[in-house]
Design a protein around this motif. Structure first.
Motif, PDB file in Angstrom:
ATOM      1  N   GLU A  20       0.833  -1.206   0.000  1.00  0.00           N
ATOM      2  CA  GLU A  20       0.000   0.000   0.000  1.00  0.00           C
ATOM      3  C   GLU A  20       0.869   1.258   0.000  1.00  0.00           C
ATOM      4  O   GLU A  20       0.585   2.220  -0.715  1.00  0.00           O
ATOM      5  N   TYR A  21       1.912   1.255   0.819  1.00  0.00           N
ATOM      6  CA  TYR A  21       2.807   2.405   0.888  1.00  0.00           C
ATOM      7  C   TYR A  21       3.492   2.634  -0.468  1.00  0.00           C
ATOM      8  O   TYR A  21       3.549   3.773  -0.957  1.00  0.00           O
ATOM      9  N   LEU A  23       2.499   1.733  -3.402  1.00  0.00           N
ATOM     10  CA  LEU A  23       1.502   2.236  -4.350  1.00  0.00           C
ATOM     11  C   LEU A  23       1.270   3.729  -4.132  1.00  0.00           C
ATOM     12  O   LEU A  23       1.225   4.505  -5.097  1.00  0.00           O
ATOM     13  N   SER A  24       1.144   4.150  -2.884  1.00  0.00           N
ATOM     14  CA  SER A  24       0.919   5.578  -2.616  1.00  0.00           C
ATOM     15  C   SER A  24       2.104   6.410  -3.097  1.00  0.00           C
ATOM     16  O   SER A  24       1.923   7.490  -3.666  1.00  0.00           O
ATOM     17  N   GLN A  25       3.308   5.923  -2.902  1.00  0.00           N
ATOM     18  CA  GLN A  25       4.492   6.646  -3.357  1.00  0.00           C
ATOM     19  C   GLN A  25       4.582   6.650  -4.883  1.00  0.00           C
ATOM     20  O   GLN A  25       4.972   7.654  -5.483  1.00  0.00           O
ATOM     21  N   TYR A  26       4.224   5.534  -5.487  1.00  0.00           N
ATOM     22  CA  TYR A  26       4.190   5.473  -6.949  1.00  0.00           C
ATOM     23  C   TYR A  26       3.258   6.568  -7.484  1.00  0.00           C
ATOM     24  O   TYR A  26       3.629   7.329  -8.378  1.00  0.00           O
ATOM     25  N   ARG A  27       2.075   6.652  -6.911  1.00  0.00           N
ATOM     26  CA  ARG A  27       1.102   7.668  -7.356  1.00  0.00           C
ATOM     27  C   ARG A  27       1.620   9.088  -7.149  1.00  0.00           C
ATOM     28  O   ARG A  27       1.426   9.957  -8.000  1.00  0.00           O
ATOM     29  N   LEU A  28       2.266   9.332  -6.029  1.00  0.00           N
ATOM     30  CA  LEU A  28       2.794  10.666  -5.750  1.00  0.00           C
ATOM     31  C   LEU A  28       3.826  11.101  -6.785  1.00  0.00           C
ATOM     32  O   LEU A  28       3.974  12.289  -7.058  1.00  0.00           O
ATOM     33  N   TYR A  43       9.439   2.275  -7.092  1.00  0.00           N
ATOM     34  CA  TYR A  43       8.275   1.962  -6.249  1.00  0.00           C
ATOM     35  C   TYR A  43       7.463   0.816  -6.840  1.00  0.00           C
ATOM     36  O   TYR A  43       6.901   0.000  -6.107  1.00  0.00           O
ATOM     37  N   TYR A  47       6.750  -2.555  -4.863  1.00  0.00           N
ATOM     38  CA  TYR A  47       5.364  -3.030  -4.753  1.00  0.00           C
ATOM     39  C   TYR A  47       5.282  -4.508  -5.160  1.00  0.00           C
ATOM     40  O   TYR A  47       4.657  -5.311  -4.459  1.00  0.00           O
ATOM     41  N   GLU A 164      -1.404   1.792 -11.863  1.00  0.00           N
ATOM     42  CA  GLU A 164      -1.784   2.017 -10.470  1.00  0.00           C
ATOM     43  C   GLU A 164      -3.203   1.521 -10.167  1.00  0.00           C
ATOM     44  O   GLU A 164      -3.497   1.128  -9.034  1.00  0.00           O
ATOM     45  N   GLU A 168      -3.903  -1.230  -7.178  1.00  0.00           N
ATOM     46  CA  GLU A 168      -4.892  -1.041  -6.107  1.00  0.00           C
ATOM     47  C   GLU A 168      -5.892  -2.195  -6.081  1.00  0.00           C
ATOM     48  O   GLU A 168      -6.258  -2.687  -5.006  1.00  0.00           O
TER      49      GLU A 168
END
Length: 181
Positions: A20-21, A23-28, A43, A47, A164, A168
């Motif tokens: 999850e972390y 993925l969030s960093q990938y999106r950022l 990332y 993941y 992404e 998710e």
């Protein structure tokens, strides 16, 4: 997560939290305001490792449930490719296989940035890679068959498949399939 919480977190839950972390960093890092392709690649690899090792950390009953989840098996197959053959998200000249992604970059003229840089799956190339891996590593046949079946499901949707979004989906599928607390 502080150290006492980390120390009391079951391994499966910790791996999923890491996924999850990442993925969030990938999106950022898809932008805006930050478009950092190098970090997106890193990332994504992290993941893949975190998600796929949920299986390794699970007890046999949970593993059976994970084996029924097409999107999980899909990412497990990608992790195996990334670990043994190619850096999937990067077009590195010495990769064994071509990059199975296209990069979609939204451009804005004049105003504030309104889009991002996103990776799209190239499902045709991905399928070719998986078949090539299967030819070299026949013991991975079952996992690759499930991954290719999942690719067929994605193709049947007839829409762009963003990395992404599927990342998710996999996390949610694992959370629904196995108890994490």
């Amino acid at each position: 997560m502080d150290e006492p919480t980390l120390s009391n977190t079951p391994p499966v839950q910790l791996r999923l939290k890491h996924a999850e972390y990442f993925l969030s960093q990938y999106r950022l890092h898809c932008g805006p305001p930050v478009d950092a392709y190098w970090l997106m690649v890193g990332y994504f690899d992290a993941y893949l490792f975190s998600l796929a090792t949920v299986w390794d950390m699970s007890h046999p009953e949970a593993r059976k449930k994970l084996e029924t989840i097409g999107v999980f098996r899909f990412f497990k197959a990608l992790r195996n490719v990334a670990a043994h053959h190619s850096i999937l998200a990067a077009g590195v000249s010495e990769n064994k296989f071509p990059r199975p992604f296209s990069r979609e970059v939204n451009v804005s003229a004049g105003g504030p940035q309104n889009g991002s840089s996103r990776l799209l799956f190239r499902l045709d190339i991905l399928r070719q890679i998986l078949y090539a891996v299967e030819a070299e590593r026949p013991h991975e046949k079952k996992n690759i068959e499930v991954a290719c079946s999942y690719i067929s499901e994605l193709e049947a949707c007839g829409v762009k498949v963003y990395l992404e979004d599927i990342m998710e989906e996999a996390i949610h599928a694992v959370e629904r399939a196995i108890p994490l607390t």
